[in-house]
Structures are given as C-alpha cells and as structure tokens.
Design an enzyme around this catalytic site. Sequence first.
Site, PDB file in Angstrom:
ATOM      1  N   LYS A   1       0.863  -1.187   0.000  1.00 44.76           N
ATOM      2  CA  LYS A   1       0.000   0.000   0.000  1.00 44.76           C
ATOM      3  C   LYS A   1       0.902   1.240   0.000  1.00 44.76           C
ATOM      4  O   LYS A   1       1.803   1.356   0.841  1.00 44.76           O
ATOM      5  CB  LYS A   1      -0.881   0.023   1.260  1.00 44.76           C
ATOM      6  CG  LYS A   1      -1.925  -1.085   1.256  1.00 44.76           C
ATOM      7  CD  LYS A   1      -2.988  -0.822   2.289  1.00 44.76           C
ATOM      8  CE  LYS A   1      -3.912  -2.011   2.483  1.00 44.76           C
ATOM      9  NZ  LYS A   1      -4.427  -2.634   1.263  1.00 44.76           N
TER      10      LYS A   1
ATOM     11  N   ASP B   1      -1.553  -1.870  -4.207  1.00 41.85           N
ATOM     12  CA  ASP B   1      -2.966  -1.906  -3.812  1.00 41.85           C
ATOM     13  C   ASP B   1      -3.597  -0.547  -4.089  1.00 41.85           C
ATOM     14  O   ASP B   1      -2.895   0.466  -4.157  1.00 41.85           O
ATOM     15  CB  ASP B   1      -3.080  -2.181  -2.304  1.00 41.85           C
ATOM     16  CG  ASP B   1      -3.191  -3.671  -1.985  1.00 41.85           C
ATOM     17  OD1 ASP B   1      -2.966  -4.503  -2.873  1.00 41.85           O
ATOM     18  OD2 ASP B   1      -3.508  -3.985  -0.819  1.00 41.85           O
ATOM     19  N   MET B   2      -4.924  -0.514  -4.220  1.00 38.37           N
ATOM     20  CA  MET B   2      -5.583   0.789  -4.359  1.00 38.37           C
ATOM     21  C   MET B   2      -6.305   1.103  -3.048  1.00 38.37           C
ATOM     22  O   MET B   2      -6.985   0.248  -2.496  1.00 38.37           O
ATOM     23  CB  MET B   2      -6.578   0.773  -5.523  1.00 38.37           C
ATOM     24  CG  MET B   2      -7.032   2.157  -5.925  1.00 38.37           C
ATOM     25  SD  MET B   2      -5.670   3.273  -6.352  1.00 38.37           S
ATOM     26  CE  MET B   2      -5.390   2.872  -8.068  1.00 38.37           C
TER      27      MET B   2
ATOM     28  N   ARG C   1      -5.605  -5.770 -11.158  1.00 35.22           N
ATOM     29  CA  ARG C   1      -6.529  -6.506 -10.285  1.00 35.22           C
ATOM     30  C   ARG C   1      -7.820  -5.690 -10.250  1.00 35.22           C
ATOM     31  O   ARG C   1      -7.772  -4.475 -10.047  1.00 35.22           O
ATOM     32  CB  ARG C   1      -5.967  -6.627  -8.869  1.00 35.22           C
ATOM     33  CG  ARG C   1      -6.952  -7.306  -7.895  1.00 35.22           C
ATOM     34  CD  ARG C   1      -6.581  -7.077  -6.420  1.00 35.22           C
ATOM     35  NE  ARG C   1      -5.299  -7.617  -6.087  1.00 35.22           N
ATOM     36  CZ  ARG C   1      -4.523  -7.129  -5.099  1.00 35.22           C
ATOM     37  NH1 ARG C   1      -4.913  -6.083  -4.401  1.00 35.22           N
ATOM     38  NH2 ARG C   1      -3.365  -7.678  -4.834  1.00 35.22           N
TER      39      ARG C   1
ATOM     40  N   ARG D   1     -11.926  -3.388   7.776  1.00 32.61           N
ATOM     41  CA  ARG D   1     -12.507  -3.397   6.421  1.00 32.61           C
ATOM     42  C   ARG D   1     -13.194  -4.738   6.144  1.00 32.61           C
ATOM     43  O   ARG D   1     -14.224  -4.789   5.506  1.00 32.61           O
ATOM     44  CB  ARG D   1     -11.439  -3.101   5.364  1.00 32.61           C
ATOM     45  CG  ARG D   1     -11.148  -1.614   5.219  1.00 32.61           C
ATOM     46  CD  ARG D   1     -10.442  -1.296   3.913  1.00 32.61           C
ATOM     47  NE  ARG D   1      -9.129  -1.879   3.854  1.00 32.61           N
ATOM     48  CZ  ARG D   1      -8.033  -1.347   4.400  1.00 32.61           C
ATOM     49  NH1 ARG D   1      -8.095  -0.187   5.005  1.00 32.61           N
ATOM     50  NH2 ARG D   1      -6.872  -1.954   4.297  1.00 32.61           N
TER      51      ARG D   1
HETATM   52  P1  FDA Z   1     -19.349  -9.166  -2.286  1.00 33.14           P
HETATM   53  O1  FDA Z   1     -19.207  -8.081  -1.286  1.00 33.14           O
HETATM   54  O2  FDA Z   1     -20.541  -9.161  -3.172  1.00 33.14           O
HETATM   55  O3  FDA Z   1     -19.254 -10.541  -1.541  1.00 33.14           O
HETATM   56  C1  FDA Z   1     -19.564 -11.764  -2.178  1.00 33.14           C
HETATM   57  C2  FDA Z   1     -19.620 -12.830  -1.114  1.00 33.14           C
HETATM   58  O4  FDA Z   1     -18.308 -13.042  -0.576  1.00 33.14           O
HETATM   59  C3  FDA Z   1     -20.464 -12.447   0.104  1.00 33.14           C
HETATM   60  O5  FDA Z   1     -21.801 -12.761  -0.106  1.00 33.14           O
HETATM   61  C4  FDA Z   1     -19.806 -13.261   1.195  1.00 33.14           C
HETATM   62  O6  FDA Z   1     -20.233 -14.598   1.133  1.00 33.14           O
HETATM   63  C5  FDA Z   1     -18.359 -13.240   0.815  1.00 33.14           C
HETATM   64  N1  FDA Z   1     -17.601 -12.158   1.471  1.00 33.14           N
HETATM   65  C6  FDA Z   1     -17.159 -10.996   0.927  1.00 33.14           C
HETATM   66  N2  FDA Z   1     -16.439 -10.289   1.821  1.00 33.14           N
HETATM   67  C7  FDA Z   1     -16.449 -11.019   2.957  1.00 33.14           C
HETATM   68  C8  FDA Z   1     -15.877 -10.838   4.244  1.00 33.14           C
HETATM   69  N3  FDA Z   1     -15.153  -9.753   4.550  1.00 33.14           N
HETATM   70  N4  FDA Z   1     -16.087 -11.795   5.183  1.00 33.14           N
HETATM   71  C9  FDA Z   1     -16.808 -12.908   4.904  1.00 33.14           C
HETATM   72  N5  FDA Z   1     -17.371 -13.140   3.703  1.00 33.14           N
HETATM   73  C10 FDA Z   1     -17.197 -12.206   2.745  1.00 33.14           C
HETATM   74  N6  FDA Z   1     -10.341  -3.343  -2.097  1.00 33.14           N
HETATM   75  C11 FDA Z   1      -9.764  -2.153  -2.334  1.00 33.14           C
HETATM   76  O7  FDA Z   1     -10.424  -1.123  -2.185  1.00 33.14           O
HETATM   77  N7  FDA Z   1      -8.456  -2.084  -2.717  1.00 33.14           N
HETATM   78  C12 FDA Z   1      -7.701  -3.204  -2.911  1.00 33.14           C
HETATM   79  O8  FDA Z   1      -6.514  -3.088  -3.281  1.00 33.14           O
HETATM   80  C13 FDA Z   1      -8.296  -4.468  -2.669  1.00 33.14           C
HETATM   81  N8  FDA Z   1      -7.603  -5.622  -2.823  1.00 33.14           N
HETATM   82  C14 FDA Z   1      -8.269  -6.840  -2.755  1.00 33.14           C
HETATM   83  C15 FDA Z   1      -7.611  -8.028  -3.083  1.00 33.14           C
HETATM   84  C16 FDA Z   1      -8.306  -9.226  -3.116  1.00 33.14           C
HETATM   85  C17 FDA Z   1      -7.589 -10.508  -3.462  1.00 33.14           C
HETATM   86  C18 FDA Z   1      -9.709  -9.246  -2.825  1.00 33.14           C
HETATM   87  C19 FDA Z   1     -10.499 -10.513  -2.922  1.00 33.14           C
HETATM   88  C20 FDA Z   1     -10.339  -8.096  -2.462  1.00 33.14           C
HETATM   89  C21 FDA Z   1      -9.642  -6.878  -2.405  1.00 33.14           C
HETATM   90  N9  FDA Z   1     -10.269  -5.704  -2.039  1.00 33.14           N
HETATM   91  C22 FDA Z   1      -9.651  -4.503  -2.260  1.00 33.14           C
HETATM   92  C23 FDA Z   1     -11.585  -5.763  -1.338  1.00 33.14           C
HETATM   93  C24 FDA Z   1     -12.757  -5.589  -2.297  1.00 33.14           C
HETATM   94  O9  FDA Z   1     -12.813  -4.260  -2.738  1.00 33.14           O
HETATM   95  C25 FDA Z   1     -14.100  -5.947  -1.621  1.00 33.14           C
HETATM   96  O10 FDA Z   1     -14.305  -5.076  -0.540  1.00 33.14           O
HETATM   97  C26 FDA Z   1     -14.193  -7.365  -1.103  1.00 33.14           C
HETATM   98  O11 FDA Z   1     -13.559  -8.262  -1.965  1.00 33.14           O
HETATM   99  C27 FDA Z   1     -15.659  -7.819  -0.934  1.00 33.14           C
HETATM  100  O12 FDA Z   1     -16.307  -7.814  -2.163  1.00 33.14           O
HETATM  101  P2  FDA Z   1     -16.559  -9.121  -3.067  1.00 33.14           P
HETATM  102  O13 FDA Z   1     -16.028  -8.816  -4.423  1.00 33.14           O
HETATM  103  O14 FDA Z   1     -16.024 -10.314  -2.429  1.00 33.14           O
HETATM  104  O15 FDA Z   1     -18.120  -9.178  -3.282  1.00 33.14           O
END
Ligand code: FDA
Length: 315
Positions: free
Chosen positions: A110, A144-145, A195, A296
């Site tokens: 970050k 990261d963003m 990503r 977060r």
């Molecule tokens: P969504 O929120 O729709 O979730 C889909 C399903 O996943 C949920 O129904 C639940 O089952 C499960 N789930 C999701 N989050 C969960 C949690 N915290 N605990 C338990 N279950 C959960 N953001 C950002 O702003 N900058 C970044 O650099 C990154 N980097 C990053 C890397 C990677 C590998 C991932 C997977 C995510 C990020 N993020 C991120 C976070 C991203 O922006 C987002 O907040 C989360 O991934 C949750 O969104 P989903 O896409 O999973 O979908």
Amino acid sequence: MYMPPINIFGQIGQSAFRSLILSAAKSQHIQAIADKRGLEAGADRFVAGETLDDARHVLERLHGEGMRTYVIALGEAVHTRQGAATAAELYEQLIPDVARHGHGTTFSIKLTHLGIELDRDLALQHARRIVSLAAEHSAFVRLDMEHSAVVDETLGIYRALRSDGLDNTGVVLQAYLHRSLDDLIGLLPLEPNVRVVKGAYLEPPGVALQRKAHVDVAYSQLVRTALAHAKFTAVATHDPRAIQAAAAVAQKNESDFEFQMLYGVRYALARQIVAHGHAVRICVPFGKDWFVYFTRRLAERPSNVLFLARNLGRR
Ligand code: FDA
C-alpha cells in the site's frame, strides 16, 4: 456449479453498515480493546499472524492445497519519513526471503504505507527500490488501491515505475469509483496487469457508487473490459456470480487471468474454482498493524460483526 449469493445488505444498506463500522473503528476506545485482546479476538480468521513465520506457515498450507499466493505486510496511513523507511525495509527483507522458497508468491504493497500522503516522491523512491529488488528475484509487486484521495498519485507512481522499465508491477482498479473504467482505458496502452475489485473504502456519492447492486454491475463491466484488453487480469472477488461470469468471458477471449481471494473468506469456493481448473491466488496478510485491515473485512459483511461479538463474549 455455484450457489447464488444472499443479499444480506438488503435490510440495512451496504453503505450505511460500512459507514457505521469504519467510523466506529476510528474510535481510540475500540482500538485499545483490539490491542488488548489481540488477533485471537477474531482477526486471526483474516490475518495469518503478526510475524513472517506465521505467514510462512499459511503460505505452505495454501501451496499444499494447490493455491497461488500473495503476501502483504500490513500497515497504512504512515505520515513520518521514519515510518515509511521502516515499511520499505520490511519489504526489502520480505521479498528475498519469500521468493527464495519458490511457489511464485507475489507481493502487494500500500503506497500510504510508504508515505505517499506525506511525500509522493518519497513513496515513489521506496516503491522503485522495492519493485527493482523484486525484479532481481523474478517476483511481482502490485500496488494496492486505497481511498479515493490517493488514486491519482497511485496511478502516477504505477506509470512512473513502468516508464522506468519495471514490468513486474501491477495496479488495482475499484469498480465502485465512477472513474475506474476511464482509468482502465487510459492504462491500456501500457498493457497493464490489473486486479479488479469492488472497492472497500468509505467514499461519498460524488466519487463512488453507493448501492451494492450498482457496484456489482460496474464490477462486471470493468472485469469484462479488463479480460478483453488488459495484458493480465486478476479477478479479485468472492462473489460466485461474478466469478462464473468472468470465467465464461475469459474463456471466450482466451484471456490471461487468475482469480484472487482473501485469506479467511470463502475458502471452500476457492477450492471449488481450483477443482474446475482455474488458478486462484490467496492474499496472505500479516503484521502487527492488522486492525484497520480487519475492520474493512468486518465492514464487508454484517455477520462478521456478530462473529466477532460472539468471540469477544467467549474468550
Ligand atoms: P461481495 O461483497 O458481493 O461478496 C460476495 C460474497 O463473498 C459475500 O456474499 C460473502 O459470502 C463473501 N464475502 C465478501 N467479503 C467477505 C468478508 N469480509 N467476510 C466474509 N465473507 C465475505 N479493495 C480495495 O479497495 N483495494 C484493494 O486493493 C483491494 N484488494 C483486494 C484483493 C483481493 C484478493 C480481494 C479478494 C479483495 C480486495 N479488495 C480490495 C476488497 C474488495 O474491494 C471488496 O471489498 C471485497 O472483496 C468484498 O467484495 P466481493 O467482491 O467479495 O463481493
């Protein structure tokens, strides 16, 4: 193949819930409780541990189960030169150490950990040293963003690194930001490694979509565009519908891509995806500064707060 997700945010509104949790997390009282109770109060579900040794154990286990991995040393919002230098030194030790064990583990960083909010050029210098060192070890480092105030400078540093000839770096685009599709299109001449995420910070309506349904639509559009035109796309989500749609688009475009997921989130789904022949890279975070990362994760899902409350009551 996948179960559709349940929209638990429907009842209270995703952004209201996120706002509540992320604002509460700024309270010194809550931080003090977290410091006292430590990772075991519930954060150990999402964080590999406080030390590199802890991270190594998790990496080994994940590799044994056919996962790809990336490591992030937790820390952000550093506003002193000394703090930024300490973060950079941490990565300078981490990268050779982890790269030596093979398995193609990559790294994320970050830029607020490297002091971008204090001095943009200082963060660039640190990032340049870290990414150059990673290149010597054939390793990849993604920026990261973070919150929207640092998006321009993060993309600027990514461009600067690429114009230095450092191709072992990539960036992140957040679907909730109104600007992200334009940012992606602007980056395409660089043949970027991106990503794509939905977005995890608290942002105002002028900057970001507020409704989950709208973010999901924007996510699918951004992923489709990246899969069709970027050099490499990391589809970072735990959303089964988005994963299934991305797999179909990637197959059609013969895209170079992988899925990425966070340690502690929907691991059964990650295994299912691997069993279907796709690569999944798991983010393995470690370090003493885990609190903000953890909040977060809480803010992403109301049931995580119940899980934490149960844990605090039990221990
Ligand atoms: P969504 O929120 O729709 O979730 C889909 C399903 O996943 C949920 O129904 C639940 O089952 C499960 N789930 C999701 N989050 C969960 C949690 N915290 N605990 C338990 N279950 C959960 N953001 C950002 O702003 N900058 C970044 O650099 C990154 N980097 C990053 C890397 C990677 C590998 C991932 C997977 C995510 C990020 N993020 C991120 C976070 C991203 O922006 C987002 O907040 C989360 O991934 C949750 O969104 P989903 O896409 O999973 O979908």
